[in-house]
Design a protein around this motif. Structure first.
Motif, PDB file in Angstrom:
ATOM      1  N   MET A  49       0.826  -1.203   0.000  1.00  0.00           N
ATOM      2  CA  MET A  49       0.000   0.000   0.000  1.00  0.00           C
ATOM      3  C   MET A  49       0.867   1.263   0.000  1.00  0.00           C
ATOM      4  O   MET A  49       0.542   2.239  -0.668  1.00  0.00           O
ATOM      5  CB  MET A  49      -0.946  -0.001   1.207  1.00  0.00           C
ATOM      6  N   ASP A  50       1.982   1.222   0.723  1.00  0.00           N
ATOM      7  CA  ASP A  50       2.900   2.373   0.741  1.00  0.00           C
ATOM      8  C   ASP A  50       3.446   2.639  -0.663  1.00  0.00           C
ATOM      9  O   ASP A  50       3.513   3.787  -1.102  1.00  0.00           O
ATOM     10  CB  ASP A  50       4.073   2.128   1.698  1.00  0.00           C
ATOM     11  N   LEU A  51       3.834   1.570  -1.367  1.00  0.00           N
ATOM     12  CA  LEU A  51       4.406   1.737  -2.708  1.00  0.00           C
ATOM     13  C   LEU A  51       3.353   2.182  -3.720  1.00  0.00           C
ATOM     14  O   LEU A  51       3.681   2.819  -4.719  1.00  0.00           O
ATOM     15  CB  LEU A  51       5.082   0.442  -3.163  1.00  0.00           C
ATOM     16  N   GLN A  52       2.098   1.883  -3.461  1.00  0.00           N
ATOM     17  CA  GLN A  52       1.036   2.310  -4.369  1.00  0.00           C
ATOM     18  C   GLN A  52       0.841   3.826  -4.337  1.00  0.00           C
ATOM     19  O   GLN A  52       0.153   4.375  -5.186  1.00  0.00           O
ATOM     20  CB  GLN A  52      -0.272   1.575  -4.047  1.00  0.00           C
ATOM     21  N   GLN A  53       1.478   4.505  -3.383  1.00  0.00           N
ATOM     22  CA  GLN A  53       1.432   5.963  -3.319  1.00  0.00           C
ATOM     23  C   GLN A  53       2.296   6.608  -4.401  1.00  0.00           C
ATOM     24  O   GLN A  53       2.171   7.804  -4.656  1.00  0.00           O
ATOM     25  CB  GLN A  53       1.954   6.455  -1.962  1.00  0.00           C
ATOM     26  N   ILE A  54       3.183   5.838  -5.002  1.00  0.00           N
ATOM     27  CA  ILE A  54       4.087   6.379  -6.019  1.00  0.00           C
ATOM     28  C   ILE A  54       3.289   6.566  -7.305  1.00  0.00           C
ATOM     29  O   ILE A  54       2.849   5.601  -7.926  1.00  0.00           O
ATOM     30  CB  ILE A  54       5.300   5.447  -6.250  1.00  0.00           C
ATOM     31  N   GLY A  55       3.105   7.804  -7.684  1.00  0.00           N
ATOM     32  CA  GLY A  55       2.270   8.142  -8.836  1.00  0.00           C
ATOM     33  C   GLY A  55       2.682   7.444 -10.120  1.00  0.00           C
ATOM     34  O   GLY A  55       1.835   6.964 -10.872  1.00  0.00           O
ATOM     35  N   ALA A  56       3.986   7.373 -10.376  1.00  0.00           N
ATOM     36  CA  ALA A  56       4.462   6.747 -11.618  1.00  0.00           C
ATOM     37  C   ALA A  56       4.088   5.267 -11.673  1.00  0.00           C
ATOM     38  O   ALA A  56       3.832   4.731 -12.752  1.00  0.00           O
ATOM     39  CB  ALA A  56       5.966   6.920 -11.762  1.00  0.00           C
ATOM     40  N   LEU A  57       4.047   4.605 -10.523  1.00  0.00           N
ATOM     41  CA  LEU A  57       3.643   3.196 -10.506  1.00  0.00           C
ATOM     42  C   LEU A  57       2.133   3.063 -10.639  1.00  0.00           C
ATOM     43  O   LEU A  57       1.643   2.108 -11.237  1.00  0.00           O
ATOM     44  CB  LEU A  57       4.116   2.507  -9.228  1.00  0.00           C
ATOM     45  N   ALA A  58       1.406   4.017 -10.095  1.00  0.00           N
ATOM     46  CA  ALA A  58      -0.055   3.958 -10.165  1.00  0.00           C
ATOM     47  C   ALA A  58      -0.548   4.034 -11.603  1.00  0.00           C
ATOM     48  O   ALA A  58      -1.549   3.411 -11.950  1.00  0.00           O
ATOM     49  CB  ALA A  58      -0.662   5.082  -9.326  1.00  0.00           C
ATOM     50  N   LEU A  62       2.222  -1.913 -15.734  1.00  0.00           N
ATOM     51  CA  LEU A  62       2.896  -3.006 -15.031  1.00  0.00           C
ATOM     52  C   LEU A  62       3.213  -2.620 -13.586  1.00  0.00           C
ATOM     53  O   LEU A  62       3.985  -3.297 -12.916  1.00  0.00           O
ATOM     54  CB  LEU A  62       4.177  -3.413 -15.763  1.00  0.00           C
ATOM     55  N   GLY A  63       2.616  -1.546 -13.117  1.00  0.00           N
ATOM     56  CA  GLY A  63       2.889  -1.053 -11.770  1.00  0.00           C
ATOM     57  C   GLY A  63       2.705  -2.110 -10.694  1.00  0.00           C
ATOM     58  O   GLY A  63       3.539  -2.248  -9.800  1.00  0.00           O
ATOM     59  N   ASP A  64       1.610  -2.866 -10.763  1.00  0.00           N
ATOM     60  CA  ASP A  64       1.378  -3.917  -9.755  1.00  0.00           C
ATOM     61  C   ASP A  64       2.466  -4.983  -9.808  1.00  0.00           C
ATOM     62  O   ASP A  64       2.895  -5.489  -8.773  1.00  0.00           O
ATOM     63  CB  ASP A  64       0.005  -4.565  -9.935  1.00  0.00           C
ATOM     64  N   ARG A  65       2.905  -5.334 -11.005  1.00  0.00           N
ATOM     65  CA  ARG A  65       3.971  -6.338 -11.148  1.00  0.00           C
ATOM     66  C   ARG A  65       5.292  -5.792 -10.601  1.00  0.00           C
ATOM     67  O   ARG A  65       6.057  -6.512  -9.970  1.00  0.00           O
ATOM     68  CB  ARG A  65       4.148  -6.755 -12.616  1.00  0.00           C
ATOM     69  N   ILE A  66       5.553  -4.502 -10.856  1.00  0.00           N
ATOM     70  CA  ILE A  66       6.780  -3.894 -10.335  1.00  0.00           C
ATOM     71  C   ILE A  66       6.722  -3.858  -8.809  1.00  0.00           C
ATOM     72  O   ILE A  66       7.694  -4.196  -8.129  1.00  0.00           O
ATOM     73  CB  ILE A  66       7.002  -2.491 -10.934  1.00  0.00           C
TER      74      ILE A  66
END
Length: 196
Positions: A49-58, A62-66
């Motif tokens: 959940m913390d990493l989902q705060q990163i806009g570029a990944l959102a 492939l954000g979820d895979r990363i």
């Protein structure tokens, strides 16, 4: 700035991380501040959940895979060293290999082969060491969304696996994956400016 100081001494094993990842002391310090900003509750680790705060990944298909790559073996948290090790795969490759690297030392995390291994695991959804047609299709769906018909996606997946599958087993091994990308400048394509 609250209880969080900016001293490099607070970075766990900074010297070891610099050697392992190739990040400079200044880059590690900036990454440490980013890690702390993502760790809003000061737990000392990051969750998915913390990493989902990163806009570029959102916004990355492939954000979820990363994000999954930060949590090998089903772990639920990543500490700062683990965070930096994953990001090191995206560090631009050093322009010059001046031959001074110890041949017994591990290959840098941002080397071509390690970048390819990282990319391969994004496609190898079940972790069996092969990219099947179904896995290729699932990743393609993530990447293109509704812009392409299912029939077109299936055709692309079939053709991609067929072209890379040298041993005829219907799947793409890591070596076949690497060979199929030998002409691609993966060092450039898998490099991001993590730091400003």
């Amino acid at each position: 700035m609250g209880s969080r100081g900016s001293h490099a001494a607070r970075i766990p094993d900074a010297d070891g991380l610099r050697r392992e990842t190739g990040f400079s002391q200044a880059s590690l310090l900036r990454l440490y501040h980013r890690f702390q900003a993502l760790d809003r509750n000061e737990k000392g680790y990051l969750s998915r959940m913390d990493l989902q705060q990163i806009g570029a990944l959102a916004v990355n298909p492939l954000g979820d895979r990363i994000i999954e790559s930060f949590f090998p073996d089903g772990r639920m948290r990543v500490d700062f060293p683990g965070f930096v090790r994953v990001l090191a795969h995206f560090r631009p490759a050093d322009d010059e290999d001046d031959g001074s690297r110890d041949p017994k030392a591990p290959e840098p995390l941002n080397s071509r082969m390690n970048k390819l291994r990282f990319a391969f695991q994004l496609y190898d959804l079940d972790g069996d060491g092969k990219i099947s047609r179904l896995e290729m299709l699932q990743v393609l769906r993530l990447m293109v969304g509704v812009q392409v018909t299912e029939e077109q996606l299936e055709s692309i997946a079939d053709r991609t696996v067929q072209e890379a599958d040298e041993d005829g087993d219907g799947a793409v091994s890591f070596l076949e994956f690497a060979k199929s990308l030998e002409k691609m400048n993966i060092e450039q394509k898998m490099s991001i400016r993590i730091l400003k």
